[in-house]
Design a protein around this motif. Structure first.
Motif, PDB file in Angstrom:
ATOM      1  N   PRO A  32     -36.660  72.376 -46.464  1.00  0.00           N
ATOM      2  CA  PRO A  32     -36.262  71.241 -47.153  1.00  0.00           C
ATOM      3  C   PRO A  32     -34.787  70.950 -47.463  1.00  0.00           C
ATOM      4  CG  PRO A  32     -37.854  72.732 -48.388  1.00  0.00           C
ATOM      5  CD  PRO A  32     -37.317  73.535 -47.078  1.00  0.00           C
ATOM      6  N   HIS A  33     -34.009  71.617 -47.228  1.00  0.00           N
ATOM      7  CA  HIS A  33     -32.631  71.300 -47.319  1.00  0.00           C
ATOM      8  C   HIS A  33     -31.852  70.962 -46.215  1.00  0.00           C
ATOM      9  CE1 HIS A  33     -32.817  73.243 -51.407  1.00  0.00           C
ATOM     10  NE2 HIS A  33     -33.654  74.241 -50.772  1.00  0.00           N
ATOM     11  N   LEU A  34     -32.592  70.758 -44.957  1.00  0.00           N
ATOM     12  CA  LEU A  34     -31.957  70.410 -43.730  1.00  0.00           C
ATOM     13  C   LEU A  34     -32.347  68.932 -43.293  1.00  0.00           C
ATOM     14  CD1 LEU A  34     -32.887  73.713 -41.997  1.00  0.00           C
ATOM     15  CD2 LEU A  34     -30.662  73.085 -42.828  1.00  0.00           C
ATOM     16  N   PRO A  35     -31.404  68.136 -43.173  1.00  0.00           N
ATOM     17  CA  PRO A  35     -31.736  66.863 -42.818  1.00  0.00           C
ATOM     18  C   PRO A  35     -32.078  66.938 -41.183  1.00  0.00           C
ATOM     19  CG  PRO A  35     -29.318  67.310 -42.604  1.00  0.00           C
ATOM     20  CD  PRO A  35     -29.935  68.354 -43.611  1.00  0.00           C
ATOM     21  N   GLU A  36     -32.773  66.286 -40.555  1.00  0.00           N
ATOM     22  CA  GLU A  36     -33.427  66.432 -39.212  1.00  0.00           C
ATOM     23  C   GLU A  36     -32.013  66.072 -38.180  1.00  0.00           C
ATOM     24  OE1 GLU A  36     -36.509  64.600 -35.870  1.00  0.00           O
ATOM     25  OE2 GLU A  36     -36.555  63.923 -38.088  1.00  0.00           O
ATOM     26  N   THR A  37     -31.859  66.949 -37.416  1.00  0.00           N
ATOM     27  CA  THR A  37     -30.829  66.807 -36.426  1.00  0.00           C
ATOM     28  C   THR A  37     -31.076  67.134 -34.832  1.00  0.00           C
ATOM     29  OG1 THR A  37     -29.262  67.886 -38.152  1.00  0.00           O
ATOM     30  CG2 THR A  37     -28.406  68.137 -36.106  1.00  0.00           C
ATOM     31  N   VAL A  38     -30.686  66.158 -34.165  1.00  0.00           N
ATOM     32  CA  VAL A  38     -31.244  66.522 -32.667  1.00  0.00           C
ATOM     33  C   VAL A  38     -29.981  66.012 -31.841  1.00  0.00           C
ATOM     34  CG1 VAL A  38     -33.725  65.649 -33.006  1.00  0.00           C
ATOM     35  CG2 VAL A  38     -31.934  63.852 -32.834  1.00  0.00           C
ATOM     36  N   ARG A  39     -30.205  66.487 -30.615  1.00  0.00           N
ATOM     37  CA  ARG A  39     -29.133  65.987 -29.558  1.00  0.00           C
ATOM     38  C   ARG A  39     -29.111  64.532 -29.396  1.00  0.00           C
ATOM     39  NH1 ARG A  39     -25.759  69.748 -27.239  1.00  0.00           N
ATOM     40  NH2 ARG A  39     -27.238  71.500 -27.547  1.00  0.00           N
ATOM     41  N   ALA A  40     -27.860  64.311 -29.087  1.00  0.00           N
ATOM     42  CA  ALA A  40     -27.453  62.720 -28.777  1.00  0.00           C
ATOM     43  C   ALA A  40     -28.348  62.440 -27.379  1.00  0.00           C
ATOM     44  CB  ALA A  40     -26.166  62.325 -29.120  1.00  0.00           C
ATOM     45  N   SER A  41     -29.110  61.520 -27.453  1.00  0.00           N
ATOM     46  CA  SER A  41     -29.496  60.592 -26.236  1.00  0.00           C
ATOM     47  C   SER A  41     -30.096  59.264 -26.558  1.00  0.00           C
ATOM     48  CB  SER A  41     -30.726  61.423 -25.580  1.00  0.00           C
ATOM     49  OG  SER A  41     -31.880  61.662 -26.220  1.00  0.00           O
ATOM     50  N   GLU A  42     -30.243  58.580 -25.393  1.00  0.00           N
ATOM     51  CA  GLU A  42     -30.777  57.143 -25.972  1.00  0.00           C
ATOM     52  C   GLU A  42     -32.426  57.328 -26.282  1.00  0.00           C
ATOM     53  OE1 GLU A  42     -30.510  53.497 -23.779  1.00  0.00           O
ATOM     54  OE2 GLU A  42     -28.407  54.183 -22.585  1.00  0.00           O
ATOM     55  N   VAL A  43     -33.186  58.073 -25.973  1.00  0.00           N
ATOM     56  CA  VAL A  43     -34.513  58.411 -26.362  1.00  0.00           C
ATOM     57  C   VAL A  43     -34.509  58.847 -27.609  1.00  0.00           C
ATOM     58  CG1 VAL A  43     -36.393  59.870 -25.978  1.00  0.00           C
ATOM     59  CG2 VAL A  43     -35.265  58.804 -24.126  1.00  0.00           C
ATOM     60  N   ASN A  44     -33.745  59.839 -28.063  1.00  0.00           N
ATOM     61  CA  ASN A  44     -33.653  60.410 -29.429  1.00  0.00           C
ATOM     62  C   ASN A  44     -32.970  59.364 -30.433  1.00  0.00           C
ATOM     63  OD1 ASN A  44     -34.508  62.749 -28.861  1.00  0.00           O
ATOM     64  ND2 ASN A  44     -32.682  64.031 -28.687  1.00  0.00           N
ATOM     65  N   LEU A  45     -32.292  58.575 -29.897  1.00  0.00           N
ATOM     66  CA  LEU A  45     -31.792  57.590 -30.631  1.00  0.00           C
ATOM     67  C   LEU A  45     -32.796  56.594 -31.328  1.00  0.00           C
ATOM     68  CD1 LEU A  45     -29.487  56.329 -32.516  1.00  0.00           C
ATOM     69  CD2 LEU A  45     -28.677  55.259 -30.844  1.00  0.00           C
ATOM     70  N   HIS A  46     -33.727  56.152 -30.355  1.00  0.00           N
ATOM     71  CA  HIS A  46     -34.460  54.972 -30.615  1.00  0.00           C
ATOM     72  C   HIS A  46     -35.622  55.766 -31.506  1.00  0.00           C
ATOM     73  CE1 HIS A  46     -33.788  51.635 -28.345  1.00  0.00           C
ATOM     74  NE2 HIS A  46     -33.289  52.487 -27.041  1.00  0.00           N
TER      75      HIS A  46
END
Length: 365
Positions: free
Chosen positions: A128-142
């Motif tokens: 609950p203390h973690l913001p969602e974090t993903v590796r940068a890509s156009e798919v992930n950004l959308h």
């Protein structure tokens, strides 16, 4: 009994100023004072100053008269790593030192933010203390643009606030992008649509070295968002402790709290008073959470003992994890006028070095 040496492993910038006692980020006098308190002698060196077979080192030691001179010494059995190493040869040398029974704490102190996040994410009580974090890509950004109204794009490795972009939703089609140019601390804004990303944004999301992260709803101080630097260190009892907590406030209108980007340092008490929260309750909540984070990290990253955690806080005082710095420069505490805490951030790891000598070094009497 002769006092044992404790090694302080430095990078070239800090090492270069030792002769004139003008080390850039390290306060040599506090190492000296701390080592004297714990019955140790500090010696300062770089990894390349250690011989190829790791039997001896050319290290700076303070001599009678208060001047530093280089001496040839056996490699200290306990070393506190305060340098960043990037090459395979450095990793091999550190491994050889370990094989010879040398204890290096914080031996490897540069880890990607995503790796740290993934280590913590498996713990249900931390999720609950973690913001969602993903590796940068156009798919992930959308995908992230559809889920959140505010996002942060930032380097996966340490950046001191450089290269951090904020995205804020305006309406169904339009977003605002806030960023700092390479030179200066001037904040720039650009409006875009999800069908036409600006060049700078395309460049960021097409780099595997960047992350996309849900933006934490940070509490504010006089209209500016702030986060907290929490010094979590192992002490003379071999236990994790929170040595200090200090706030970093972004410049008005900004989204980056780093001092290098115009941020200012404030005590936690100043910040909490602004929010009309109970200081002791907030401190204990952050302390408990930070020690839990440190314990879970060291289970996967052995020999960690000195961390600077960046912790966000909501207006209600709920702590949110941002990132972990495994080489905290500690200067934030000094900038906030917290000189006693700043001093303690040097004393605590030296106390831990004494603990290692007394409990993990067989030859120590």
């Amino acid at each position: 009994m002769t006092k044992p040496f404790v090694g302080i492993l430095l990078d070239g910038i800090n090492f270069g100023g030792i002769k004139n006692q003008k080390s850039t980020y390290e306060q040599l006098s506090l190492y000296e004072e701390a080592a004297k308190h714990y019955g140790l002698i500090p010696c300062f060196f770089r990894l390349k100053d250690i011989s190829g077979n790791c039997d001896y080192v050319h290290a700076y030691v303070m001599e009678t008269g208060g001047k530093y001179e280089q001496r040839k010494l056996p490699v200290p059995t306990v070393i506190h790593n305060r340098a960043l190493h990037f090459k395979q040869t450095a990793e091999e040398k550190i491994h050889l030192l370990n094989e010879k029974g040398i204890i290096i704490f914080n031996k490897w102190n540069r880890f990607g933010k995503l790796k740290i996040h993934q280590i913590l994410q498996v713990h249900e009580d931390i999720q609950p203390h973690l913001p969602e974090t993903v590796r940068a890509s156009e798919v992930n950004l959308h995908a992230m643009l559809k889920k959140y109204k505010d996002l942060i794009i930032k380097p996966n490795n340490n950046s001191l606030g450089s290269g951090v972009i904020k995205l804020a939703k305006v309406d169904v089609e339009n977003w605002e992008m806030f960023f700092y140019k390479k030179k200066g601390n001037t904040l720039h804004k650009e409006v875009f649509t999800t069908k036409n990303f600006p060049v700078i944004l395309k460049r960021k999301i097409n780099s595997k070295n960047n992350l996309i992260q849900e933006r934490i709803p940070l509490a504010t101080f006089k209209g500016s968002p702030f986060d907290l630097r929490v010094s979590v260190q192992k002490n003379e009892k071999g236990k994790w402790q929170v040595t200090g907590i200090v706030g970093k406030v972004a410049q008005l209108g900004g989204h980056v709290t780093n001092v290098a980007k115009g941020g200012t340092c404030k005590t936690l008490e100043e910040l909490v008073n602004e929010l009309s929260l109970d200081y002791k309750t907030v401190y204990k909540n952050i302390e408990f959470f930070s020690e839990k984070v440190a314990s879970n990290l060291t289970a996967k990253l052995p020999k960690l003992a000195d961390l600077g955690l960046d912790i966000g806080m909501t207006n209600e005082g709920f702590p949110m994890f941002i990132e972990a710095n495994c080489r905290d420069l500690r200067i934030t505490f000094k900038n906030a006028g917290m000189n006693d805490v700043w001093k303690s951030t040097y004393f605590t790891p030296i106390g831990y070095a004494k603990y290692l000598y007394e409990h993990e070094i067989k030859e120590y009497d």
